[in-house]
Design a protein around this motif. Sequence first.
Motif, PDB file in Angstrom:
ATOM      1  N   SER A  66       0.841  -1.201   0.000  1.00  0.00           N
ATOM      2  CA  SER A  66       0.000   0.000   0.000  1.00  0.00           C
ATOM      3  C   SER A  66       0.874   1.247   0.000  1.00  0.00           C
ATOM      4  CB  SER A  66      -0.923  -0.003   1.219  1.00  0.00           C
ATOM      5  OG  SER A  66      -1.819  -1.091   1.169  1.00  0.00           O
ATOM      6  N   GLU A  94     -10.831  -8.476   0.260  1.00  0.00           N
ATOM      7  CA  GLU A  94     -11.075  -7.051   0.518  1.00  0.00           C
ATOM      8  C   GLU A  94      -9.770  -6.264   0.530  1.00  0.00           C
ATOM      9  OE1 GLU A  94     -15.328  -6.727   2.689  1.00  0.00           O
ATOM     10  OE2 GLU A  94     -13.594  -6.737   4.040  1.00  0.00           O
ATOM     11  N   ARG A  97      -8.492  -5.959  -3.111  1.00  0.00           N
ATOM     12  CA  ARG A  97      -9.371  -5.076  -3.901  1.00  0.00           C
ATOM     13  C   ARG A  97      -9.072  -3.620  -3.545  1.00  0.00           C
ATOM     14  NH1 ARG A  97     -13.918  -7.075  -6.591  1.00  0.00           N
ATOM     15  NH2 ARG A  97     -14.944  -5.061  -6.264  1.00  0.00           N
ATOM     16  N   LEU A  98      -8.848  -3.356  -2.258  1.00  0.00           N
ATOM     17  CA  LEU A  98      -8.528  -1.989  -1.842  1.00  0.00           C
ATOM     18  C   LEU A  98      -7.172  -1.555  -2.400  1.00  0.00           C
ATOM     19  CD1 LEU A  98      -9.268   0.514  -0.246  1.00  0.00           C
ATOM     20  CD2 LEU A  98      -8.295  -0.555   1.800  1.00  0.00           C
ATOM     21  N   ALA A 101      -7.557  -0.416  -5.805  1.00  0.00           N
ATOM     22  CA  ALA A 101      -8.099   0.943  -5.888  1.00  0.00           C
ATOM     23  C   ALA A 101      -6.984   1.978  -5.731  1.00  0.00           C
ATOM     24  CB  ALA A 101      -9.163   1.140  -4.814  1.00  0.00           C
ATOM     25  N   SER A 163     -15.737  -5.573  -0.010  1.00  0.00           N
ATOM     26  CA  SER A 163     -15.530  -4.135  -0.159  1.00  0.00           C
ATOM     27  C   SER A 163     -14.037  -3.822  -0.350  1.00  0.00           C
ATOM     28  CB  SER A 163     -16.044  -3.410   1.088  1.00  0.00           C
ATOM     29  OG  SER A 163     -17.419  -3.655   1.264  1.00  0.00           O
ATOM     30  N   PRO A 164     -13.708  -2.791  -1.146  1.00  0.00           N
ATOM     31  CA  PRO A 164     -14.629  -1.886  -1.801  1.00  0.00           C
ATOM     32  C   PRO A 164     -15.278  -2.522  -3.035  1.00  0.00           C
ATOM     33  CG  PRO A 164     -12.387  -1.320  -2.391  1.00  0.00           C
ATOM     34  CD  PRO A 164     -12.287  -2.406  -1.367  1.00  0.00           C
ATOM     35  N   ALA A 165     -16.504  -2.157  -3.293  1.00  0.00           N
ATOM     36  CA  ALA A 165     -17.224  -2.666  -4.455  1.00  0.00           C
ATOM     37  C   ALA A 165     -16.733  -1.955  -5.714  1.00  0.00           C
ATOM     38  CB  ALA A 165     -18.720  -2.457  -4.266  1.00  0.00           C
ATOM     39  N   GLY A 166     -16.993  -2.563  -6.854  1.00  0.00           N
ATOM     40  CA  GLY A 166     -16.605  -1.953  -8.114  1.00  0.00           C
ATOM     41  C   GLY A 166     -15.999  -2.962  -9.065  1.00  0.00           C
ATOM     42  N   LEU A 169     -11.513  -4.588  -9.711  1.00  0.00           N
ATOM     43  CA  LEU A 169     -10.642  -4.402  -8.551  1.00  0.00           C
ATOM     44  C   LEU A 169      -9.983  -5.692  -8.066  1.00  0.00           C
ATOM     45  CD1 LEU A 169     -12.646  -1.848  -6.356  1.00  0.00           C
ATOM     46  CD2 LEU A 169     -10.696  -1.420  -7.865  1.00  0.00           C
TER      47      LEU A 169
END
Length: 354
Positions: A66, A94, A97-98, A101, A163-166, A169
């Motif tokens: 990150s 999750e 996926r984050l 993003a 999450s996050p949705a979309g 990702l």
Amino acid sequence: MSPSSPLPLSVLDLVPVPLGSDAAQGVKDALTLARTAEALGYERYWVAEHHNMASLASSVPLAVLSAASQVTSRIRLGSGGVMLPNHAPLAVAEGYRLLSALAPDRVDLGLGRAPGTDGRTASALRGAGAYMEEPFERQLADLIAFGTGEFPAGHPYAGTIASPAGEGLFPPLWILSSSGYGAHVAAGAGVGLAFAWHINPDTAMARAAADAYRRAFVPSAAFAQPRVLVAASVICAATQEEAEELSLPLGLMFLRLRRGETAPFPTVEEARNYPYTPQERAVAEASRARAIVGDPQTVARRLRQLARDTAADELMLGAMMPDPATRAEGYRLIMEAVRDLEAQESRREPTTSY
């Protein structure tokens, strides 16, 4: 791979914490390495998951990745890998996926089934949850379902949103393997195969795993074609003698691991002056022998040969050295030497006239 075809190179980082340093500096050095790898043209920067080791600060790869996502812009970032039995699949889905993003279209999710630590620490990580004792392939299937939102009929967690949705990702998956089992899983799931030659430097086994994986590969949305990555430990310096000296800490670190000791990553001076018994020296030298050690030209030739022998599409290089500047210089020397060797091979290729 033809003799002159470009060989993609990537970086595997265990985030070493040398004697006299600390975790905060180790992570800063990791971010510097990620930027350096990107500038040098490396394809990926992956972080491995290890626990109960004072010599490493890679217990949570997602945290390092990150941070790396904010100081890089091109290089792919990934886990090398998440040790899936240590984690609930939904939490992994999750987290990555984050990360996607934060770094769109440049995240990889490498997965392993080893604990990345000793049995006691693995038990402490996993807690009392029975879910963690399920077979790896079941955990992988659940991770994919959470990550994509595509659950099989009747799945108990159908409808749960990671999450996050979309869209877009969930990153491409890679299965880490040091035997044929991982090749089987990767082929059936239609994901990438990363063979840990640095753990099991059995070139024939690596080639057999790659061939079996390609034969059984089922194309997927993320991987239309099979792709094999082979990881190797590499110590490169301007001269063979300097490289041999820089590899000494690697031997002492593995000796201590064999004895169940946790300690900061040794310096060259500490490893050189350590009072080895004959048996200890044999263990340390055997550990060093699993790495490719040498001057740039020697390392480049061995890497090209390793790629051919294992039918690798890409090599991922782990350079465990205590000094971050020396480590970065090693990666520079490797990249330049491999590209020079490829250019030489290209000039030697026969041309066809009509």
